[in-house]
Design a protein around this motif. Structure first.
Motif, short mmCIF file in Angstrom:
data_model
loop_
_atom_site.label_atom_id
_atom_site.label_comp_id
_atom_site.label_asym_id
_atom_site.label_seq_id
_atom_site.Cartn_x
_atom_site.Cartn_y
_atom_site.Cartn_z
N LYS A 53 62.93 55.52 -67.50
CA LYS A 53 63.17 54.17 -68.54
C LYS A 53 62.12 53.26 -68.60
O LYS A 53 62.30 52.24 -69.52
CB LYS A 53 64.67 53.55 -67.97
N ARG A 102 59.01 50.97 -69.09
CA ARG A 102 57.89 50.82 -70.33
C ARG A 102 56.88 49.93 -69.95
O ARG A 102 57.24 49.11 -69.36
CB ARG A 102 58.61 50.61 -71.70
N ASP A 153 57.52 45.98 -69.61
CA ASP A 153 58.81 45.32 -68.72
C ASP A 153 58.06 44.82 -67.51
O ASP A 153 57.18 45.05 -67.05
CB ASP A 153 59.27 46.64 -68.37
N CYS A 155 53.31 53.67 -66.99
CA CYS A 155 54.33 54.40 -65.92
C CYS A 155 54.06 55.94 -66.56
O CYS A 155 54.64 56.24 -67.46
CB CYS A 155 55.82 53.92 -66.21
N ALA A 181 57.37 57.85 -67.34
CA ALA A 181 58.05 57.65 -68.89
C ALA A 181 56.95 57.84 -70.06
O ALA A 181 57.06 57.54 -71.16
CB ALA A 181 58.30 56.15 -69.02
N SER A 205 54.36 55.87 -70.69
CA SER A 205 54.52 54.74 -71.45
C SER A 205 53.03 53.85 -70.89
O SER A 205 52.95 53.66 -69.60
CB SER A 205 55.39 53.74 -71.37
N TYR A 206 52.14 53.69 -71.79
CA TYR A 206 50.83 53.04 -71.44
C TYR A 206 50.64 51.70 -72.16
O TYR A 206 50.80 51.82 -73.56
CB TYR A 206 49.72 53.88 -71.71
N TRP A 212 64.47 45.68 -62.98
CA TRP A 212 64.02 44.88 -64.15
C TRP A 212 64.16 43.40 -63.96
O TRP A 212 65.38 42.93 -63.48
CB TRP A 212 64.79 45.43 -65.47
N ARG A 219 59.74 41.07 -72.31
CA ARG A 219 58.79 42.08 -72.34
C ARG A 219 57.59 41.65 -73.42
O ARG A 219 57.95 41.02 -74.34
CB ARG A 219 59.56 43.38 -73.24
N LYS A 243 55.52 43.45 -75.03
CA LYS A 243 55.14 44.62 -76.27
C LYS A 243 56.44 44.34 -77.24
O LYS A 243 57.66 44.13 -77.10
CB LYS A 243 55.04 45.86 -75.88
#
Length: 86
Positions: free
Chosen positions: A8, A10, A13, A28, A31, A33-34, A78, A84, A86
């Motif tokens: 989860k 991202r 985060d 990550c 996930a 996610s970059y 979190w 966040r 983004k």
């Protein structure tokens, strides 16, 4: 939340690692996610399989996936006080 939550995670985060280390996720691999300034091509998952965070002072800290599993996994939560990016 413990390691199973990495799917989860991202980029953008804000998290707290092991109740002490806070920062923004820049990538990550679990996930896929970059962040824009951390493209996957520069941080290939076969070499960098895990989670990279950037602390407020700019320090980068990489945590391999193995750190989040096993007998004594580190924790990830979190950070609800941060928004966040983004």
């Amino acid at each position: 939340m413990i390691g199973h939550s990495l799917g989860k995670a991202r980029a953008g985060d804000w998290v707290i690692i092991d109740f002490d280390l806070s920062g923004e996720i820049v990538f990550c691999s679990e996930a896929d996610s970059y962040a824009d300034d951390f493209p996957k091509s520069d941080w290939p998952p076969d070499t960098y399989s895990g989670l990279m965070i950037r602390q407020e002072n700019g320090a980068l800290i990489f945590h391999p996936l193995e750190c989040f599993s096993g007998d004594h996994p580190i924790s990830i939560e979190w950070d609800a006080t941060k928004v966040r990016s983004k």
